[in-house]
Design an enzyme around this catalytic site. Structure first.
Site, PDB file in Angstrom:
ATOM      1  N   ASP A  87       0.849  -1.190   0.000  1.00 47.62           N
ATOM      2  CA  ASP A  87       0.000   0.000   0.000  1.00 47.62           C
ATOM      3  C   ASP A  87       0.883   1.238   0.000  1.00 47.62           C
ATOM      4  O   ASP A  87       1.885   1.272   0.706  1.00 47.62           O
ATOM      5  CB  ASP A  87      -0.932   0.041   1.221  1.00 47.62           C
TER       6      ASP A  87
HETATM    7  N1  LIG Z   1       2.422   3.937 -12.453  1.00 48.59           N
HETATM    8  C1  LIG Z   1       2.473   4.542 -11.227  1.00 48.59           C
HETATM    9  N2  LIG Z   1       1.497   4.281 -10.323  1.00 48.59           N
HETATM   10  C2  LIG Z   1       1.613   4.907  -9.119  1.00 48.59           C
HETATM   11  C3  LIG Z   1       2.634   5.800  -8.791  1.00 48.59           C
HETATM   12  N3  LIG Z   1       2.438   6.231  -7.510  1.00 48.59           N
HETATM   13  C4  LIG Z   1       1.332   5.614  -7.048  1.00 48.59           C
HETATM   14  N4  LIG Z   1       0.852   4.822  -8.021  1.00 48.59           N
HETATM   15  C5  LIG Z   1      -0.308   3.936  -7.958  1.00 48.59           C
HETATM   16  C6  LIG Z   1       0.143   2.552  -7.542  1.00 48.59           C
HETATM   17  C7  LIG Z   1      -1.092   1.984  -6.940  1.00 48.59           C
HETATM   18  O1  LIG Z   1      -1.868   1.394  -7.965  1.00 48.59           O
HETATM   19  C8  LIG Z   1      -1.802   3.206  -6.406  1.00 48.59           C
HETATM   20  C9  LIG Z   1      -1.650   3.276  -4.897  1.00 48.59           C
HETATM   21  O2  LIG Z   1      -2.837   2.784  -4.305  1.00 48.59           O
HETATM   22  P1  LIG Z   1      -2.817   1.420  -3.469  1.00 48.59           P
HETATM   23  O3  LIG Z   1      -1.485   1.221  -2.836  1.00 48.59           O
HETATM   24  O4  LIG Z   1      -4.010   1.414  -2.591  1.00 48.59           O
HETATM   25  O5  LIG Z   1      -2.959   0.270  -4.563  1.00 48.59           O
HETATM   26  P2  LIG Z   1      -4.225  -0.009  -5.492  1.00 48.59           P
HETATM   27  O6  LIG Z   1      -5.458   0.573  -4.900  1.00 48.59           O
HETATM   28  O7  LIG Z   1      -3.885   0.409  -6.894  1.00 48.59           O
HETATM   29  O8  LIG Z   1      -4.323  -1.580  -5.515  1.00 48.59           O
HETATM   30  P3  LIG Z   1      -4.456  -2.522  -4.214  1.00 48.59           P
HETATM   31  O9  LIG Z   1      -5.101  -1.715  -3.132  1.00 48.59           O
HETATM   32  O10 LIG Z   1      -3.055  -2.934  -3.868  1.00 48.59           O
HETATM   33  O11 LIG Z   1      -5.297  -3.677  -4.703  1.00 48.59           O
HETATM   34  O12 LIG Z   1      -1.190   4.362  -6.953  1.00 48.59           O
HETATM   35  C10 LIG Z   1       3.632   6.046  -9.788  1.00 48.59           C
HETATM   36  O13 LIG Z   1       4.584   6.805  -9.587  1.00 48.59           O
HETATM   37  N5  LIG Z   1       3.509   5.393 -10.968  1.00 48.59           N
END
Ligand SMILES: Nc1nc2c(ncn2[C@H]2C[C@H](O)[C@@H](COP(=O)(O)OP(=O)(O)OP(=O)(O)O)O2)c(=O)[nH]1
Length: 220
Positions: A87
């Site tokens: 996260d």
């Molecule tokens: N491509 C890219 N994505 C980023 C960057 N900084 C943050 N993110 C994205 C990665 C994650 O998908 C999102 C952070 O949100 P989370 O850690 O809650 O993950 P997410 O909700 O996407 O999936 P999850 O909760 O792990 O199922 O932001 C970056 O520099 N580049």
């Protein structure tokens, strides 16, 4: 516990050791892309954890609490697998900033971030059969002093709405990051050197994960 990075004992068969199935407990395309580019192709099982239902006293602790919750939620479904939960939050003056979702919130964030520094904290939890190894990566990010027209244009792309901290390092947001101090992968979503240490704590070498699948030369 034997040193997982130690050379194989004399007489041991050469070559890679068997590795457990690796499962990424994340919907993040960025995390999966980072791992695949680094020679690892995990299975993906999205945790479905309600991130708003959990809290912690500071951004780093929150990232760790959420990473643990995601890994635990998935580990129940894939017994025996090595499950990675992550996260990411932007720590700006002690506030934990996740995804803005709304354009006005993204604008507000950029007006607060521009010309300043924040710390992108990513929690990692690597869990197998009840054994957890977890840690947080912290990468300082220096934001460009963008003007109102740039803020509007970036928000209008939609990219900042669905990423932690309302910016990307490897996407459109890269134009507005003057530099980082720390592991850049930790900003994108998974710190490879930190994950290497967590894998070692589970007795797994990165090279064994590479050997578990053929190297696919990137189209560069
Ligand atoms: N491509 C890219 N994505 C980023 C960057 N900084 C943050 N993110 C994205 C990665 C994650 O998908 C999102 C952070 O949100 P989370 O850690 O809650 O993950 P997410 O909700 O996407 O999936 P999850 O909760 O792990 O199922 O932001 C970056 O520099 N580049």
């Amino acid at each position: 516990m034997p040193d997982p990075l130690a050379a194989a004992p004399a007489g041991a068969p050469p070559g890679p050791r068997p590795v457990p199935r690796l499962v990424l407990a994340s919907a993040s395309p960025a995390r999966l892309a980072s791992l695949r580019a680094a020679g690892v192709d995990p299975d993906v099982v999205v945790s479905g954890v309600d991130e708003d239902a959990l809290g912690a006293p500071d951004p780093g602790s929150l990232a760790l609490v959420l990473a643990r919750a995601k890994a635990r939620a998935v580990a129940e479904r894939v017994p025996g697998a090595l499950v990675l939960g992550c996260d990411s939050v932007l720590d700006l003056d002690g506030a934990a900033l996740g995804k803005p979702y709304e354009p006005e919130e993204a604008r507000r964030r950029w007006r607060a971030m521009r010309g300043r520094e924040g710390v992108l904290r990513t929690g990692h939890c690597l869990l197998r059969d009840g054994v957890e190894h977890a840690a947080v990566s912290s990468t300082t990010v220096r934001f460009a002093d963008v003007d109102e027209a740039e803020v509007e244009a970036y928000v209008a792309t939609g990219e900042p709405l669905a990423v932690a901290g309302a910016f990307t390092l490897d996407g459109l947001g890269g134009w507005f990051v003057e530099g980082v101090d720390g592991d850049p992968h930790g900003v994108v979503g998974v710190s490879l050197p930190l994950l290497r240490r967590l894998l070692a704590a589970h007795g797994v070498r990165v090279a064994d994960l590479w050997a578990a699948q053929p190297y696919a030369r990137p189209d560069c």
